[in-house]
Design an enzyme around this catalytic site. Sequence first.
Site, PDB file in Angstrom:
ATOM      1  N   GLY A 196       6.606  16.286 124.416  1.00 30.13           N
ATOM      2  CA  GLY A 196       6.659  16.727 125.807  1.00 30.13           C
ATOM      3  C   GLY A 196       5.632  17.835 125.937  1.00 30.13           C
ATOM      4  O   GLY A 196       5.821  18.914 125.392  1.00 30.13           O
ATOM      5  N   HIS A 197       4.514  17.532 126.590  1.00 34.05           N
ATOM      6  CA  HIS A 197       3.414  18.497 126.702  1.00 34.05           C
ATOM      7  C   HIS A 197       3.304  18.961 128.151  1.00 34.05           C
ATOM      8  O   HIS A 197       3.057  18.158 129.050  1.00 34.05           O
ATOM      9  CB  HIS A 197       2.101  17.856 126.235  1.00 34.05           C
ATOM     10  CG  HIS A 197       2.111  17.489 124.773  1.00 34.05           C
ATOM     11  ND1 HIS A 197       1.061  16.871 124.141  1.00 34.05           N
ATOM     12  CD2 HIS A 197       3.054  17.678 123.825  1.00 34.05           C
ATOM     13  CE1 HIS A 197       1.372  16.677 122.867  1.00 34.05           C
ATOM     14  NE2 HIS A 197       2.572  17.161 122.651  1.00 34.05           N
ATOM     15  N   LYS A 200       0.540  23.117 123.154  1.00 33.77           N
ATOM     16  CA  LYS A 200      -0.655  22.273 122.941  1.00 33.77           C
ATOM     17  C   LYS A 200      -1.143  21.684 124.268  1.00 33.77           C
ATOM     18  O   LYS A 200      -2.343  21.629 124.517  1.00 33.77           O
ATOM     19  CB  LYS A 200      -0.317  21.119 121.970  1.00 33.77           C
ATOM     20  CG  LYS A 200       0.116  21.603 120.594  1.00 33.77           C
ATOM     21  CD  LYS A 200       0.541  20.452 119.713  1.00 33.77           C
ATOM     22  CE  LYS A 200       1.819  19.759 120.153  1.00 33.77           C
ATOM     23  NZ  LYS A 200       3.039  20.568 120.059  1.00 33.77           N
ATOM     24  N   ARG A 215       5.662  -3.490 107.670  1.00 29.42           N
ATOM     25  CA  ARG A 215       4.773  -4.579 108.104  1.00 29.42           C
ATOM     26  C   ARG A 215       5.461  -5.657 108.936  1.00 29.42           C
ATOM     27  O   ARG A 215       5.080  -6.810 108.909  1.00 29.42           O
ATOM     28  CB  ARG A 215       4.054  -5.189 106.881  1.00 29.42           C
ATOM     29  CG  ARG A 215       3.115  -4.171 106.259  1.00 29.42           C
ATOM     30  CD  ARG A 215       2.778  -4.480 104.847  1.00 29.42           C
ATOM     31  NE  ARG A 215       3.932  -4.366 103.993  1.00 29.42           N
ATOM     32  CZ  ARG A 215       3.916  -4.564 102.674  1.00 29.42           C
ATOM     33  NH1 ARG A 215       2.792  -4.915 102.084  1.00 29.42           N
ATOM     34  NH2 ARG A 215       4.997  -4.426 101.958  1.00 29.42           N
ATOM     35  N   GLN A 235       3.796  17.059 118.252  1.00 31.20           N
ATOM     36  CA  GLN A 235       4.666  17.727 117.256  1.00 31.20           C
ATOM     37  C   GLN A 235       3.890  18.878 116.603  1.00 31.20           C
ATOM     38  O   GLN A 235       3.054  19.463 117.258  1.00 31.20           O
ATOM     39  CB  GLN A 235       5.191  16.727 116.221  1.00 31.20           C
ATOM     40  CG  GLN A 235       6.235  15.739 116.762  1.00 31.20           C
ATOM     41  CD  GLN A 235       5.634  14.584 117.514  1.00 31.20           C
ATOM     42  OE1 GLN A 235       4.794  13.871 117.005  1.00 31.20           O
ATOM     43  NE2 GLN A 235       6.069  14.376 118.735  1.00 31.20           N
ATOM     44  N   ASP A 293       5.882  22.184 120.209  1.00 31.22           N
ATOM     45  CA  ASP A 293       6.067  22.954 121.442  1.00 31.22           C
ATOM     46  C   ASP A 293       5.324  24.279 121.446  1.00 31.22           C
ATOM     47  O   ASP A 293       5.755  25.256 122.071  1.00 31.22           O
ATOM     48  CB  ASP A 293       7.570  23.201 121.704  1.00 31.22           C
ATOM     49  CG  ASP A 293       8.357  21.914 121.795  1.00 31.22           C
ATOM     50  OD1 ASP A 293       7.790  20.921 122.262  1.00 31.22           O
ATOM     51  OD2 ASP A 293       9.538  21.904 121.402  1.00 31.22           O
ATOM     52  N   GLU A 294       4.205  24.330 120.773  1.00 32.96           N
ATOM     53  CA  GLU A 294       3.431  25.579 120.676  1.00 32.96           C
ATOM     54  C   GLU A 294       2.663  25.873 121.960  1.00 32.96           C
ATOM     55  O   GLU A 294       2.123  26.973 122.130  1.00 32.96           O
ATOM     56  CB  GLU A 294       2.428  25.495 119.510  1.00 32.96           C
ATOM     57  CG  GLU A 294       3.050  25.383 118.125  1.00 32.96           C
ATOM     58  CD  GLU A 294       3.270  23.929 117.695  1.00 32.96           C
ATOM     59  OE1 GLU A 294       3.159  23.030 118.565  1.00 32.96           O
ATOM     60  OE2 GLU A 294       3.556  23.699 116.510  1.00 32.96           O
TER      61      GLU A 294
HETATM   62  P1  GDP Z   1       3.616  21.462 123.653  1.00 31.58           P
HETATM   63  O1  GDP Z   1       4.596  20.403 123.301  1.00 31.58           O
HETATM   64  O2  GDP Z   1       2.984  22.080 122.453  1.00 31.58           O
HETATM   65  O3  GDP Z   1       2.597  21.003 124.659  1.00 31.58           O
HETATM   66  O4  GDP Z   1       4.457  22.612 124.355  1.00 31.58           O
HETATM   67  P2  GDP Z   1       5.640  22.421 125.454  1.00 31.58           P
HETATM   68  O5  GDP Z   1       5.032  22.048 126.749  1.00 31.58           O
HETATM   69  O6  GDP Z   1       6.708  21.563 124.920  1.00 31.58           O
HETATM   70  O7  GDP Z   1       6.252  23.879 125.466  1.00 31.58           O
HETATM   71  C1  GDP Z   1       5.511  24.974 125.844  1.00 31.58           C
HETATM   72  C2  GDP Z   1       6.219  25.626 127.049  1.00 31.58           C
HETATM   73  O8  GDP Z   1       5.719  26.927 127.220  1.00 31.58           O
HETATM   74  C3  GDP Z   1       5.957  24.919 128.361  1.00 31.58           C
HETATM   75  O9  GDP Z   1       7.065  25.082 129.184  1.00 31.58           O
HETATM   76  C4  GDP Z   1       4.747  25.655 128.931  1.00 31.58           C
HETATM   77  O10 GDP Z   1       4.669  25.593 130.349  1.00 31.58           O
HETATM   78  C5  GDP Z   1       5.049  27.050 128.480  1.00 31.58           C
HETATM   79  N1  GDP Z   1       3.885  27.904 128.193  1.00 31.58           N
HETATM   80  C6  GDP Z   1       2.691  27.559 127.638  1.00 31.58           C
HETATM   81  N2  GDP Z   1       1.940  28.665 127.428  1.00 31.58           N
HETATM   82  C7  GDP Z   1       2.667  29.697 127.865  1.00 31.58           C
HETATM   83  C8  GDP Z   1       2.452  31.117 127.895  1.00 31.58           C
HETATM   84  O11 GDP Z   1       1.436  31.632 127.452  1.00 31.58           O
HETATM   85  N3  GDP Z   1       3.463  31.885 128.388  1.00 31.58           N
HETATM   86  C9  GDP Z   1       4.609  31.367 128.876  1.00 31.58           C
HETATM   87  N4  GDP Z   1       5.544  32.185 129.327  1.00 31.58           N
HETATM   88  N5  GDP Z   1       4.851  30.042 128.879  1.00 31.58           N
HETATM   89  C10 GDP Z   1       3.898  29.234 128.364  1.00 31.58           C
HETATM   90  P1  IMO Z   2       5.737  18.184 120.989  1.00 33.34           P
HETATM   91  O1  IMO Z   2       4.550  17.242 120.894  1.00 33.34           O
HETATM   92  C1  IMO Z   2       9.264  19.792 119.005  1.00 33.34           C
HETATM   93  C2  IMO Z   2      11.484  17.067 116.411  1.00 33.34           C
HETATM   94  C3  IMO Z   2      12.876  16.638 116.819  1.00 33.34           C
HETATM   95  C4  IMO Z   2      13.500  16.474 115.444  1.00 33.34           C
HETATM   96  C5  IMO Z   2      12.370  15.885 114.622  1.00 33.34           C
HETATM   97  C6  IMO Z   2      12.432  14.378 114.492  1.00 33.34           C
HETATM   98  O2  IMO Z   2       6.243  18.356 122.376  1.00 33.34           O
HETATM   99  O3  IMO Z   2       5.449  19.457 120.279  1.00 33.34           O
HETATM  100  P2  IMO Z   2      11.863  12.396 116.182  1.00 33.34           P
HETATM  101  O4  IMO Z   2      12.462  12.034 117.490  1.00 33.34           O
HETATM  102  O5  IMO Z   2      10.414  12.658 116.223  1.00 33.34           O
HETATM  103  O6  IMO Z   2      12.207  11.417 115.082  1.00 33.34           O
HETATM  104  O7  IMO Z   2      12.611  13.771 115.759  1.00 33.34           O
HETATM  105  O8  IMO Z   2      11.180  16.267 115.274  1.00 33.34           O
HETATM  106  N1  IMO Z   2      10.425  16.802 117.426  1.00 33.34           N
HETATM  107  C7  IMO Z   2       9.824  17.762 118.138  1.00 33.34           C
HETATM  108  N2  IMO Z   2      10.062  19.093 118.196  1.00 33.34           N
HETATM  109  N3  IMO Z   2       8.256  19.256 119.727  1.00 33.34           N
HETATM  110  C8  IMO Z   2       7.982  17.933 119.662  1.00 33.34           C
HETATM  111  O9  IMO Z   2       6.919  17.383 120.239  1.00 33.34           O
HETATM  112  C9  IMO Z   2       8.819  17.110 118.869  1.00 33.34           C
HETATM  113  N4  IMO Z   2       8.856  15.796 118.603  1.00 33.34           N
HETATM  114  C10 IMO Z   2       9.828  15.623 117.707  1.00 33.34           C
HETATM  115  O10 IMO Z   2      13.509  17.637 117.583  1.00 33.34           O
HETATM  116  O11 IMO Z   2      13.808  17.743 114.899  1.00 33.34           O
HETATM  117 MG    MG Z   3       6.627  19.916 123.616  1.00 34.95          MG
END
Ligand code: GDP
Ligand code: IMO
Ligand code: MG
Length: 425
Positions: free
Chosen positions: A40-41, A16, A144, A225, A13-14
């Site tokens: 979830g991107h 990406k 497998r 992830q 959730d950085e």
């Molecule tokens: P991902 O899984 O790495 O693609 O990240 P997620 O989408 O799960 O989580 C990132 C969240 O931060 C999302 O709700 C984005 O809309 C939001 N986001 C991304 N960049 C920024 C930013 O620079 N500032 C703020 N406030 N929100 C951001």
């Molecule tokens: P994105 O791509 C954050 C975490 C789950 C749990 C662990 C194992 O959006 O960054 P799983 O269902 O994969 O077996 O769960 O990994 N996890 C994530 N945390 N962002 C994700 O994806 C994640 N996908 C899995 O919360 O701790």
């Molecule tokens: Mg995410």
Amino acid sequence: MPNIVVVGAQWGDEGKGKVIDMLTEKTDIVVRFQGGNNAGHTVVVGGQEFIMHLIPSGILHPGKYCVIGNGVVVDPAGLLEEIEGLRKRGIQVTPANLGVSDQAHLIFPYHRTLDKLKEAKVGPGKIGTTGRGIGPCYTDKAARVGIRLADLLDREVFRKKLQLNIEEKNILFTRVYQAPALNFEEIFESYSRYAEQLAPHTVNAPLVLNRAVKEGKSILFEGAQGTWLDIDHGTYPYVTSSNATAGGACVGTGVGPSLIDQVIGVVKAYTTRVGEGPFPTEFPPALMEQIRTKGKEFGATTHRPRRCGWFDAVLVRHSIILNGINEIAVTKLDVLDDCPTVKICTTYRLAGKALETPPANIDRWSQVEPIYEEHPGWLADTSQAGSFEELPPQAQKYLKRLEELLGVRISIVSVGSKREQAFHV
Ligand code: GDP
Ligand code: IMO
Ligand code: MG
């Protein structure tokens, strides 16, 4: 444009999705290489929020080709729902812009059920998975006995493989978990319908991708992830079941390492994690609440509140090594706008000794004490900044200090969720 791998350098959730969306403009193909719909991107375009789970975030750019690689575990129902959801919002997803590897393993209902049963059985020591069946599907792959998209497309092969799996799973379900047995016909019929819908998207992904590179096209590899959720390098066992580090990009697509030019690591200006496991820089409750609210830190897939903490340079420094990261994208700088002080963890201490890297032993991981340096906050709005120079001086200093501690250039800064709220440095 070079071939670039984009990975999360923390616990997922950085941001990406947003970074991929930015970089897609200059690339030809975007490919997911691991994970499944546990991801979830988020991409925010024109006031609309799109959350991608399996489909590469590049899909929002017309004219780009997206691929789901062999390393991804595909839940067909989830994928078809995602395609339909995008179509309804005016984003056309057709075989012309989405290919799925015929070698990708499929998630079945028994994987999802098993995921939840296993978590419930272990109780307090649970991983905190997304419940999407990811672990059980990768388990079958390694054992497998997994079923791949190519198998699904051959009715007789599929029938045999599914029968074998269901026989085995039913013993597990009824005898170990005291759960109801699975109905073969029901699953066979519904998956046969998915087969028809997915057939036109099915491709020999390694061939398509390598041919494209030969033709001078560029590929963006979209990691899911994050490094510390990687099955080998992460906070095991509190990890996901795939290689979320950059090496996974080759294994999960069939594109060799010599064709990869660059690795971009995405980090938040602080740290978050969803699910269980060690988190040395986790905030105390009041600050947790403040940052979670301001950063809208709730899971894009499960809507669970994310745990939040200070930036951990020990963690990210090691991510840089593990992935061969040569550029960093920092997101969510704006979320720290109201903090009078910002802290960075520079070292861990364990039993009176300084640690340069996180310990492999999970119990030791949970005991480390983070050592912080403190910086004055900038207490100003960064969300409108369009360049590094437009950031308040203390925010600039914070980013410069991160660069210094990490030893890698920050090339992208994001200051809001919208597509426009980011700039190259
Ligand atoms: P991902 O899984 O790495 O693609 O990240 P997620 O989408 O799960 O989580 C990132 C969240 O931060 C999302 O709700 C984005 O809309 C939001 N986001 C991304 N960049 C920024 C930013 O620079 N500032 C703020 N406030 N929100 C951001
Ligand atoms: P994105 O791509 C954050 C975490 C789950 C749990 C662990 C194992 O959006 O960054 P799983 O269902 O994969 O077996 O769960 O990994 N996890 C994530 N945390 N962002 C994700 O994806 C994640 N996908 C899995 O919360 O701790
Ligand atoms: Mg995410």
